[in-house]
Motif scaffolding. Structure first.
Motif, short mmCIF file in Angstrom:
data_model
loop_
_atom_site.label_atom_id
_atom_site.label_comp_id
_atom_site.label_asym_id
_atom_site.label_seq_id
_atom_site.Cartn_x
_atom_site.Cartn_y
_atom_site.Cartn_z
N LEU A 79 0.79 -1.23 0.00
CA LEU A 79 0.00 0.00 0.00
C LEU A 79 0.83 1.28 0.00
O LEU A 79 0.35 2.31 -0.47
CB LEU A 79 -0.94 0.01 1.22
N ARG A 85 -2.62 -0.72 -9.09
CA ARG A 85 -3.46 -1.56 -8.24
C ARG A 85 -3.06 -3.03 -8.30
O ARG A 85 -2.89 -3.68 -7.27
CB ARG A 85 -4.93 -1.42 -8.64
N ARG A 88 0.20 -3.74 -6.59
CA ARG A 88 0.06 -3.69 -5.13
C ARG A 88 -0.44 -5.05 -4.61
O ARG A 88 0.08 -5.59 -3.62
CB ARG A 88 -0.92 -2.59 -4.72
N ARG A 207 -8.81 2.93 -1.04
CA ARG A 207 -8.37 3.93 -2.02
C ARG A 207 -7.37 3.34 -3.01
O ARG A 207 -7.41 3.66 -4.20
CB ARG A 207 -7.75 5.12 -1.29
N ARG A 208 -6.49 2.46 -2.53
CA ARG A 208 -5.38 2.01 -3.38
C ARG A 208 -5.59 0.65 -4.03
O ARG A 208 -4.99 0.39 -5.08
CB ARG A 208 -4.09 2.03 -2.57
#
Length: 236
Positions: A79, A85, A88, A207-208
């Motif tokens: 994160l 995305r 991550r 959000r991420r």
């Protein structure tokens, strides 16, 4: 109950995760906190505060099977750096630890140790904070989308706003009452800080990566508990 214990600790034996287990998360957190309070009290009778604090931090890692610490490391690696995305999620699924994860783990463990060393042993503070952190985990599984389809924590999913509100309200009330009984206003603010910071971690994940994962749950719990300990250790 056994499934909740199996997911949150190395105890309970193997079991298949289910949405019904989530309702027991706050109680399991409460039980872990009580056990750690016992370790804290016994250790403080035999050793100086810094040693007793280190033993409590170690006992927590044992009772949780390092599951939440591992989640903190993986979540920080996924994160915090500037990645897309999917990258991550791939990093969080990788068992290797990167610089962000190691830095987060060392910082959190040091802060937990320092806060505990500055506090007098309390029978109710740790149960309050550990109950609050597991309440945050439970509400997250109910109210937040799952970011990695097919992952282990997806089995706990049972979307429903009313369920999330009910579960969160009950867990939060129990944690707040215990916090107030532990140290008055300081305990109350500590529990609130625990819930808020756990929520910040979840919000960052949404959000991420678009939702939570098992790693995010562990990271939220550890960050929330640490924030609560720091607030409780402040000079009220």
């Amino acid at each position: 109950m056994r499934r909740a214990i199996s997911f949150l600790t190395p105890l309970g034996g193997p079991s298949i995760p289910s949405p019904a287990a989530v309702a027991w998360f706050p109680l399991v957190g409460l039980a872990i906190g009580l056990a750690l309070s016992g370790v804290w009290w016994l250790a403080s009778e035999a050793w100086p505060a810094p040693v007793a604090a280190a033993l409590v931090v170690g006992a927590d890692l044992v009772l949780t099977g390092l599951l939440h610490l591992d989640g903190l490391v993986d979540a920080a690696d996924g994160l915090l750096p500037p990645l897309d995305r999917q990258r991550r999620l791939d990093v969080m699924a990788d068992p290797a630890a990167g610089a962000f994860g190691v830095g987060a783990a060392v910082t959190v463990l040091l802060l937990r140790w320092a806060a505990l060393a500055a506090l007098a042993p309390s029978a109710l503070l740790l149960p309050a904070l550990w109950c609050a952190s597991r309440t945050a985990m439970a509400v997250t599984t109910r109210a937040v989308p799952y970011a990695r389809p097919g992952g282990l924590a997806e089995s706990f999913r049972s979307p429903g706003t009313s369920k999330a509100v009910t579960l969160g309200a009950i867990g939060a009330v129990v944690a707040v009452v215990l916090g107030i009984l532990a140290s008055g206003l300081g305990g109350f603010v500590a529990v609130v800080a625990c819930l808020l910071l756990a929520g910040v971690v979840v919000a960052l994940a949404v959000r991420r990566v678009g939702g939570f994962t098992g790693d995010v749950l562990g990271a939220a719990g550890m960050v929330g508990e640490t924030a609560g300990l720091l607030v409780a250790a402040a000079r009220w």
